[in-house]
Scaffold this motif. Structure first.
Motif, short mmCIF file in Angstrom:
data_model
loop_
_atom_site.label_atom_id
_atom_site.label_comp_id
_atom_site.label_asym_id
_atom_site.label_seq_id
_atom_site.Cartn_x
_atom_site.Cartn_y
_atom_site.Cartn_z
N SER B 177 -97.69 -19.56 -36.15
CA SER B 177 -97.52 -18.12 -36.31
C SER B 177 -96.77 -17.58 -35.10
N GLN B 181 -97.45 -13.38 -37.25
CA GLN B 181 -96.76 -13.60 -38.52
C GLN B 181 -96.79 -15.09 -38.83
N ARG B 182 -97.49 -15.42 -39.90
CA ARG B 182 -97.62 -16.82 -40.29
C ARG B 182 -96.28 -17.35 -40.77
N SER B 187 -90.50 -18.64 -44.90
CA SER B 187 -90.34 -17.69 -43.80
C SER B 187 -88.94 -17.77 -43.21
N ASN B 199 -90.68 -13.02 -41.41
CA ASN B 199 -91.27 -12.60 -42.71
C ASN B 199 -90.93 -11.15 -43.00
N GLN B 201 -90.91 -8.80 -41.10
CA GLN B 201 -91.64 -7.90 -40.23
C GLN B 201 -91.02 -7.98 -38.85
N PHE B 252 -100.72 -15.63 -44.38
CA PHE B 252 -99.47 -14.95 -44.70
C PHE B 252 -99.78 -13.64 -45.42
N GLU B 253 -99.23 -12.53 -44.90
CA GLU B 253 -99.64 -11.22 -45.42
C GLU B 253 -98.79 -10.74 -46.60
#
Lengths: 131, 266
Positions: B177, B181-182, B187, B199, B201, B252-253
Motif C-alpha cells: 500500500s 492506498q492498496r 492499480s 487508484n 486517489q 482496496f476502497e
C-alpha cells in the motif's frame, strides 16, 4: 415644436424608469452595448440632419432599427467565428457618432456666427444713422 | 408638398365619410404629434437599454465573482454529501455481504468451502484488510541538491514509486500500500500535476509504502547494491526502510468493474 419636445422628454423619462427595473443578463450585455451604440449613432445622425433641415422620419426609424439589428447580428457572428467583430462595430459607430457630433457643432457655430454678424451690422447701421 | 397632397387626400376621404372640418384639422395637427411619438418611442427604447445596461454593468463584477464562489462552494458541499451518502451505502451493503458470508458458513460444508475460496480470492484481489510482517519504506522529497542534479530530481516521482513497488513485487511482497492506498492488480501510479495518483486517489509526499511479506527478503531486495534505495539516494531523495512485525494494510476502497472483458469458457 414645444409639444414634440415634451412628448420626447416624457418618453425618455419613461424609458429610464423602465430601464431601472430591467436586468440584462451578463452574457447579453455585449449585444446590448453594441445596439446602444448603433441607436445613439442614428439619433445623432438625425440631429445633424435636422440641423440641415434634411431630417426624414422614415430614414431615422429604419436606421435606428436596422443598425441595431445588424450590429447585434455581426457581434453574434463574430462570437461564433471567434473573431472580435464587435470591435469593428464599435469603432465604426463611434467614428460616425463623432462625425455627426462634429457636423452638429459646426452648424451650431455657423448659425451663431451669422447671427452675431447680423447683430453687428444692425448695430453699426444704427450708429451711422445716429451720427 | 407631398404632405399637402396627402392632407388633401385625407381631407377628401374624410369628406366622403362626412366628418367635420375641425376634426380633420385636429387630425393633421395630431399627425405631427404622431411623428414625435414615433421618435419618442425610439428614444424610449434607447434610454431604457442605456439605463438597464449601466445599471447591470455597475454591479456585474460583484455578481459574477460572488456567484462563482458561492456556486463552487455549493457544488463542493453537494459532492461531499453525495460522497458521504455513497460511502455509507457502500459500508452498509458490505456489512450485509459479510453477514451473509458468516451466516451461511456455519453449517454447510459446501458453503464453507466456498467461503474459503472467497477468502483466498479476496486476499488476492485485495478486498480485505491484511496484517503481517514486512517492511515500511518512507520516501520524502530531498531538501537540497546533492550532486549537481537539477531540483526536480530530488523530488519523489511517480516513476520512483513504480520502481519501488515493482521491486517489492519481485521480492515476493504479498500486499503493498502507498499512503493507505492498496496496490491491486489494476492499480495505476501516475503523475497528475504536483501530486501523484494511486487508484485515482491523490497522494503526496511524504510517502509511506507498506509491504507485507518476508521482511528479510524484502529488505535485502531493496537495499541491494546499486538497487532501488541506492539509486534514489543518489538522486537526493530521502528514503528509509524499517522492518516491522505487525504491519496493517487496508483493503482496496474503490470498485472494480469489468465492462469489456467476459469469461472465456472454452
Amino acid at each position: 415644436m414645444l409639444a414634440g419636445i415634451i412628448i420626447i422628454c416624457v418618453f425618455v423619462i419613461a424609458g429610464i424608469l423602465t430601464g431601472l427595473n430591467v436586468v440584462i443578463p451578463y452574457s447579453y450585455s455585449q449585444y446590448i452595448a453594441v445596439a446602444i451604440l448603433a441607436c445613439l449613432d442614428s439619433v445623432f445622425g438625425a440631429l445633424s440632419a435636422n440641423m440641415g433641415k434634411k431630417f426624414k422620419l422614415s430614414i431615422f426609424l429604419s436606421g435606428f432599427v436596422c443598425n441595431a439589428l445588424i450590429a447585434i447580428f455581426l457581434v453574434y457572428v463574430g462570437s461564433r467565428l471567434n473573431v472580435d467583430i464587435y470591435l469593428a462595430v464599435v469603432i465604426v459607430f463611434t467614428g460616425r457618432l463623432l462625425n455627426n457630433f462634429t457636423s452638429i457643432r459646426r452648424d451650431f457655430v455657423q448659425k451663431f456666427d451669422e447671427k452675431e454678424a447680423k447683430h453687428k451690422e444692425q448695430k453699426s447701421k444704427l450708429v451711422k444713422e445716429k451720427n | 408638398m407631398q404632405n399637402k397632397s396627402e392632407e388633401n387626400v385625407t381631407k377628401e376621404k374624410n369628406k366622403k365619410k362626412s366628418f367635420d372640418l375641425d376634426k380633420v384639422i385636429l387630425f393633421i395637427k395630431k399627425y405631427q404629434i404622431v411623428s414625435y411619438v414615433i421618435i419618442g418611442f425610439a428614444l424610449f427604447f434607447l434610454s431604457m437599454m442605456l439605463t438597464a445596461q449601466l445599471k447591470s454593468m455597475s454591479n456585474s463584477e460583484e455578481i459574477i465573482q460572488g456567484k462563482r464562489e458561492t456556486q463552487l462552494a455549493d457544488d463542493l458541499i453537494t459532492l461531499q454529501r453525495k460522497y458521504d451518502d455513497l460511502k455509507k451505502q457502500y459500508d452498509d451493503s458490505r456489512e450485509v455481504v459479510e453477514e451473509y458470508q458468516n451466516n451461511s458458513a456455519s453449517n454447510n460444508t459446501l458453503i464453507s468451502s466456498m467461503k474459503e475460496q472467497i477468502n483466498s480470492l479476496s486476499l488476492m484481489a485485495g478486498t480485505t484488510d491484511l496484517k503481517g510482517e514486512g517492511i515500511v519504506i518512507k520516501l520524502n522529497d530531498g531538501a537540497s541538491v546533492t550532486s549537481g542534479d537539477t531540483r526536480s530530481d530530488t523530488l519523489v516521482h511517480d516513476s520512483d514509486l513504480l520502481t519501488v513497488v515493482n521491486e517489492l513485487k519481485a521480492a515476493g511482497a504479498e500486499a503493498i500500500s502507498i499512503n493507505g492506498q492498496r496496490i491491486i492488480a489494476t492499480s495505476a501510479i501516475r503523475c497528475v500535476g504536483p501530486v501523484i495518483q494511486v487508484n485515482y486517489q491523490k497522494v503526496a509526499a511524504p510517502f509511506e509504502i507498506k509491504a507485507i511479506g518476508n521482511a528479510q527478503y524484502l529488505e535485502s531486495a531493496m537495499t541491494i547494491k546499486n538497487g532501488v534505495v541506492d539509486m534514489l539516494k543518489e538522486y537526493g531523495v530521502d528514503i528509509s526502510i524499517s522492518r516491522q512485525t505487525d504491519i496493517k494494510i487496508p483493503r482496496f476502497e474503490g470498485t472494480q468493474t469489468f465492462e469489456n472483458a467476459t469469461v472465456d469458457d472454452e
